[in-house]
Design an enzyme around this catalytic site. Structure first.
Site, PDB file in Angstrom:
ATOM      1  N   ASP A 153       0.947  -1.350   0.081  1.00 39.44           N
ATOM      2  CA  ASP A 153       0.126  -0.257   0.146  1.00 39.44           C
ATOM      3  C   ASP A 153       0.916   1.191  -0.033  1.00 39.44           C
ATOM      4  O   ASP A 153       2.012   1.023  -0.053  1.00 39.44           O
ATOM      5  CB  ASP A 153      -1.094  -0.023   1.343  1.00 39.44           C
ATOM      6  CG  ASP A 153      -0.072  -0.109   2.535  1.00 39.44           C
ATOM      7  OD1 ASP A 153       0.883   0.092   2.527  1.00 39.44           O
ATOM      8  OD2 ASP A 153      -0.818  -0.275   3.562  1.00 39.44           O
TER       9      ASP A 153
ATOM     10  N   ASP B 217      -8.158  -7.402   0.169  1.00 41.80           N
ATOM     11  CA  ASP B 217      -6.894  -7.554   1.345  1.00 41.80           C
ATOM     12  C   ASP B 217      -7.790  -7.031   2.840  1.00 41.80           C
ATOM     13  O   ASP B 217      -8.602  -6.179   2.811  1.00 41.80           O
ATOM     14  CB  ASP B 217      -5.966  -6.703   1.127  1.00 41.80           C
ATOM     15  CG  ASP B 217      -5.833  -5.388   1.935  1.00 41.80           C
ATOM     16  OD1 ASP B 217      -5.497  -5.082   2.883  1.00 41.80           O
ATOM     17  OD2 ASP B 217      -6.546  -4.587   1.021  1.00 41.80           O
TER      18      ASP B 217
END
Length: 379
Positions: free
Chosen positions: A94, A268
């Protein structure tokens, strides 16, 4: 040549859900796929070999946390994140944006980036779109994320509009800063809260920049599930059909299925590992809290329909004992089971798409899991 490529294999005739593959420099994984989260370059208590055995085709690591500890330069020195953690399959990182906005109590958002306090020691830090990309370039992940602003829910239309415009400008800056496009695929992140017009504007801005994939952010942040589903129904058709779509931070079984039905390929969440540490387990008949007294003399597996290592070898009574005594092995067993449960669920979802029966599968699963009951217990 883009570092990643999406291959559409089949569309479910009942729902329009997509069955596909994503090709990366470190291999190919099937979609729809749930990605276990390895915050600090490890999925808590799990070995890479165990993750592979249960079908984790890709894992996620957190840029913000790895930037603070051990630092991206050490990981670069080790040969990149794959070598550092001995994982030879795809990795997604991320951008650090979510952590900056969720962990730091003191932050100042400027056009150049975000000034904030280190949540560990209070030091002043600064993260910009360019810096987020530089860190991820050093980490060497297969799939990277643009730096975005993560507004709270709910937020006013006026605030969200400014936030979306800033996120679009940051996405363009990050794209220009990306020095390894042949090795790492960079995704843009669609924001806009629950406002359909702003979601449309965000998607339009990012699609015009021609990212190799697109993430949908700003959901699963406290909004009702029907709002999330409505936003997905509106947003996914605005994204290119020949590129992957990733719904960030979603990991409950019902939301995974509903996300797939609305055209999402990747998910996720820390949910399965986080709740496992408290002894909460996902089972084919719903949520099971292993610490409850009723399991003291229960020598059945966590889930009699599960063939994971935990369920084949250990009883509810034993695992309850371990969790109550705060034994690490108990956390390993519940973590293994929950991850296996979600990865196996996605395998079943892929099978249902192949057979054009995903809507039927959803109905059967929701009935068995207990989501249709008025007193349904979710996570």
């Amino acid at each position: 040549m883009s570092a990643i490529r999406y291959e559409l294999i089949k569309t479910d005739k009942q729902t329009g859900a997509r069955l596909g593959k994503i090709h990366t420099p470190h291999g190919t994984f099937d979609t729809p796929m749930f990605m276990p989260v390895g915050t600090l370059a490890t999925v808590k208590t799990m070995s890479p070999e165990e993750l592979k055995a249960m079908g984790a085709g890709i894992i996620l690591s957190n840029t913000y946390h790895l930037w603070l500890r051990p630092g991206e330069e050490l990981i670069r020195e080790a040969g990149g994140l794959h070598k550092f953690m001995n994982w030879d399959q795809p990795i997604l990182t991320d951008s650090g944006g979510f952590q900056v906005f969720s962990l730091s109590k003191m932050r100042d958002i400027k056009e150049e980036g975000v000034h904030f306090r280190n949540h560990l020691n209070g030091d002043k830090l600064f993260l910009s779109p360019e810096k987020a990309i530089q860190i991820q370039n050093a980490l060497g992940s297969d799939i990277m994320m643009s730096f975005d602003e993560c507004p709270p829910y709910p937020a006013s239309h006026e605030y969200m509009k400014k936030s979306v415009e800033r996120t679009s400008r940051w996405a363009e800056r990050g794209l220009k800063a990306h020095v390894r496009p042949e090795d790492q695929g960079l995704f843009g992140i669609v924001q806009g809260g629950a406002y359909e017009d702003l979601r449309a504007q965000s998607a339009k801005d990012l699609v015009s920049l021609d990212f190799p994939g697109y993430s949908i952010g700003g959901l699963s942040v406290g909004e009702p599930k029907d709002v999330m589903n409505r936003v997905l129904e509106h947003t996914t058709p605005l994204l290119p059909a020949n590129k992957p779509r990733y719904l960030m931070g979603v990991g409950s079984p019902d939301s995974l299925i509903d996300g797939v039905i609305r055209g999402v390929d990747m998910f996720d969440c820390v949910l399965p590992t986080r709740i496992a540490r408290n002894g909460t387990c996902m089972t084919s008949s719903g949520r099971l809290v292993i610490k409850n007294a009723k399991f003291t003399h229960d020598f059945r597996p966590i889930d009699e329909n599960c063939d994971c290592y935990t369920c084949k070898n250990y009883s509810r009574a034993y695992i309850r004992h371990l969790i109550r005594c705060e034994e690490t092995f108990g956390i390993r067993l519940t973590t293994y089971h929950n991850l296996h449960f979600l990865l196996n669920l996605m395998k079943q979802v892929r099978g249902a798409i192949m057979e054009d029966r995903l809507a039927d599968f959803r109905e059967e699963f929701f009935e068995q899991y207990g989501f249709n009951r008025p007193d349904a217990k979710n996570f």
